[in-house]
Motif scaffolding. Structure first.
Motif, PDB file in Angstrom:
ATOM      1  N   LYS A 267      10.518 -13.652   5.431  1.00  0.00           N
ATOM      2  CA  LYS A 267       9.457 -13.117   4.583  1.00  0.00           C
ATOM      3  C   LYS A 267       9.081 -11.730   5.085  1.00  0.00           C
ATOM      4  CE  LYS A 267       8.052 -17.857   4.396  1.00  0.00           C
ATOM      5  NZ  LYS A 267       9.333 -18.271   4.999  1.00  0.00           N
ATOM      6  N   ILE A 268       8.985 -10.786   4.165  1.00  0.00           N
ATOM      7  CA  ILE A 268       8.575  -9.429   4.509  1.00  0.00           C
ATOM      8  C   ILE A 268       7.211  -9.187   3.886  1.00  0.00           C
ATOM      9  CG2 ILE A 268       9.102  -6.969   4.265  1.00  0.00           C
ATOM     10  CD1 ILE A 268      12.079  -7.745   4.309  1.00  0.00           C
ATOM     11  N   LEU A 269       6.222  -8.947   4.765  1.00  0.00           N
ATOM     12  CA  LEU A 269       4.847  -8.724   4.338  1.00  0.00           C
ATOM     13  C   LEU A 269       4.497  -7.267   4.637  1.00  0.00           C
ATOM     14  CD1 LEU A 269       3.414 -11.959   5.998  1.00  0.00           C
ATOM     15  CD2 LEU A 269       4.167 -11.680   3.621  1.00  0.00           C
ATOM     16  N   PHE A 270       4.158  -6.527   3.596  1.00  0.00           N
ATOM     17  CA  PHE A 270       3.853  -5.105   3.724  1.00  0.00           C
ATOM     18  C   PHE A 270       2.373  -4.887   3.507  1.00  0.00           C
ATOM     19  CE2 PHE A 270       3.373  -0.991   1.366  1.00  0.00           C
ATOM     20  CZ  PHE A 270       3.533  -0.167   2.471  1.00  0.00           C
ATOM     21  N   CYS A 271       1.718  -4.272   4.494  1.00  0.00           N
ATOM     22  CA  CYS A 271       0.291  -3.962   4.372  1.00  0.00           C
ATOM     23  C   CYS A 271       0.124  -2.484   4.053  1.00  0.00           C
ATOM     24  CB  CYS A 271      -0.438  -4.294   5.672  1.00  0.00           C
ATOM     25  SG  CYS A 271      -0.450  -6.048   6.036  1.00  0.00           S
ATOM     26  N   PHE A 272      -0.766  -2.221   3.123  1.00  0.00           N
ATOM     27  CA  PHE A 272      -0.987  -0.852   2.688  1.00  0.00           C
ATOM     28  C   PHE A 272      -2.447  -0.665   2.302  1.00  0.00           C
ATOM     29  CE2 PHE A 272      -1.788  -1.028  -1.914  1.00  0.00           C
ATOM     30  CZ  PHE A 272      -1.513  -2.370  -2.171  1.00  0.00           C
ATOM     31  N   GLN A 273      -2.811   0.597   2.074  1.00  0.00           N
ATOM     32  CA  GLN A 273      -4.067   0.954   1.424  1.00  0.00           C
ATOM     33  C   GLN A 273      -3.727   2.035   0.409  1.00  0.00           C
ATOM     34  OE1 GLN A 273      -7.847   0.664   4.093  1.00  0.00           O
ATOM     35  NE2 GLN A 273      -6.327   1.844   5.212  1.00  0.00           N
ATOM     36  N   HIS A 274      -4.334   1.959  -0.732  1.00  0.00           N
ATOM     37  CA  HIS A 274      -4.049   2.936  -1.787  1.00  0.00           C
ATOM     38  C   HIS A 274      -4.319   4.358  -1.304  1.00  0.00           C
ATOM     39  CE1 HIS A 274      -3.533   4.500  -5.805  1.00  0.00           C
ATOM     40  NE2 HIS A 274      -4.655   5.182  -5.641  1.00  0.00           N
ATOM     41  N   ALA A 275      -5.354   4.565  -0.512  1.00  0.00           N
ATOM     42  CA  ALA A 275      -5.736   5.902  -0.061  1.00  0.00           C
ATOM     43  C   ALA A 275      -5.019   6.326   1.219  1.00  0.00           C
ATOM     44  CB  ALA A 275      -7.246   5.968   0.154  1.00  0.00           C
ATOM     45  N   CYS A 276      -3.972   5.636   1.588  1.00  0.00           N
ATOM     46  CA  CYS A 276      -3.220   5.935   2.808  1.00  0.00           C
ATOM     47  C   CYS A 276      -1.997   6.772   2.447  1.00  0.00           C
ATOM     48  CB  CYS A 276      -2.799   4.615   3.462  1.00  0.00           C
ATOM     49  SG  CYS A 276      -1.472   4.722   4.664  1.00  0.00           S
ATOM     50  N   PRO A 277      -1.976   8.066   2.814  1.00  0.00           N
ATOM     51  CA  PRO A 277      -0.822   8.904   2.460  1.00  0.00           C
ATOM     52  C   PRO A 277       0.495   8.363   3.007  1.00  0.00           C
ATOM     53  CG  PRO A 277      -2.655  10.257   3.226  1.00  0.00           C
ATOM     54  CD  PRO A 277      -3.030   8.827   3.492  1.00  0.00           C
ATOM     55  N   GLY A 278       0.505   7.871   4.231  1.00  0.00           N
ATOM     56  CA  GLY A 278       1.730   7.346   4.825  1.00  0.00           C
ATOM     57  C   GLY A 278       2.276   6.128   4.095  1.00  0.00           C
ATOM     58  N   CYS A 279       1.392   5.385   3.463  1.00  0.00           N
ATOM     59  CA  CYS A 279       1.837   4.213   2.696  1.00  0.00           C
ATOM     60  C   CYS A 279       2.693   4.656   1.507  1.00  0.00           C
ATOM     61  CB  CYS A 279       0.635   3.409   2.212  1.00  0.00           C
ATOM     62  SG  CYS A 279      -0.311   2.687   3.569  1.00  0.00           S
ATOM     63  N   HIS A 280       2.330   5.791   0.929  1.00  0.00           N
ATOM     64  CA  HIS A 280       3.058   6.277  -0.249  1.00  0.00           C
ATOM     65  C   HIS A 280       4.284   7.111   0.135  1.00  0.00           C
ATOM     66  CE1 HIS A 280       0.001   4.725  -2.915  1.00  0.00           C
ATOM     67  NE2 HIS A 280      -0.902   5.213  -2.080  1.00  0.00           N
ATOM     68  N   SER A 281       4.167   7.880   1.221  1.00  0.00           N
ATOM     69  CA  SER A 281       5.295   8.739   1.599  1.00  0.00           C
ATOM     70  C   SER A 281       6.384   7.967   2.335  1.00  0.00           C
ATOM     71  CB  SER A 281       4.813   9.902   2.475  1.00  0.00           C
ATOM     72  OG  SER A 281       4.334   9.428   3.719  1.00  0.00           O
TER      73      SER A 281
END
Length: 165
Positions: free
Chosen positions: A39-53
């Motif tokens: 299982k691959i669980l990815f944590c992010f925040q919408h306002a996190c630039p590194g999450c998008h880049s």
């Protein structure tokens, strides 16, 4: 506190708000629902630039190459800052933006707690964060960065060049 503790049994997810792979609300997701394999669980925040880049492109690469091979995927917005931007409505926005037909969860700290449940239970240190749970339900990887090409190769698959753009 040590972040990303490895080799321990993966705690059951306590994230309360989820959308399914089609963007529809669903009951809380369990690890078992992600299948019997890795299982691959990815944590992010919408306002996190590194999450998008970096984070979402890595997740897309992994999903593209491993979906249908018994690997389960989920993305969880672990909100610990920028509360006005990291809202529940951003789940569907990011799911559509990155063309990821996987469950997306929204995890915020409960009253009296400092961090979202996933951050507490899995000792994640921020976002973007990848946690990989093996078929034996043990955490085998937990960190900010993941080289998707090398990971694919380590699984015995032929890798393809990765481009975060």
């Amino acid at each position: 506190m040590q972040f990303g503790s490895l080799h321990r049994t993966a705690p059951e997810l306590r994230v309360q708000h989820w959308i399914d792979g089609k963007g529809q609300g669903r009951p809380p997701l369990t690890l078992k629902e992600l299948g019997e394999g890795m299982k691959i669980l990815f944590c992010f925040q919408h306002a996190c630039p590194g999450c998008h880049s970096r984070g979402f492109p890595v997740l897309r690469y992994l999903h593209h190459h491993l979906a249908g091979t018994g690997v389960g995927f989920a993305a969880i917005q672990t909100v610990f800052e920028d509360f006005k931007d990291n809202t529940v409505d951003k789940l569907a926005i990011n799911q559509q933006r990155y063309h990821l037909a996987i469950p997306f969860g929204h995890d915020v700290a409960r009253e009296g707690e400092t961090y979202p449940s996933f951050m507490q239970d899995y000792r994640s240190a921020g976002t973007p964060w990848f946690t990989i749970v093996g078929a034996d339900n043990k955490v085998i990887f937990a960190d900010f960065g993941l080289d998707p090409r090398r990971f694919i190769e380590a699984l015995g698959h032929e890798s393809v060049a990765f481009d975060a753009d």
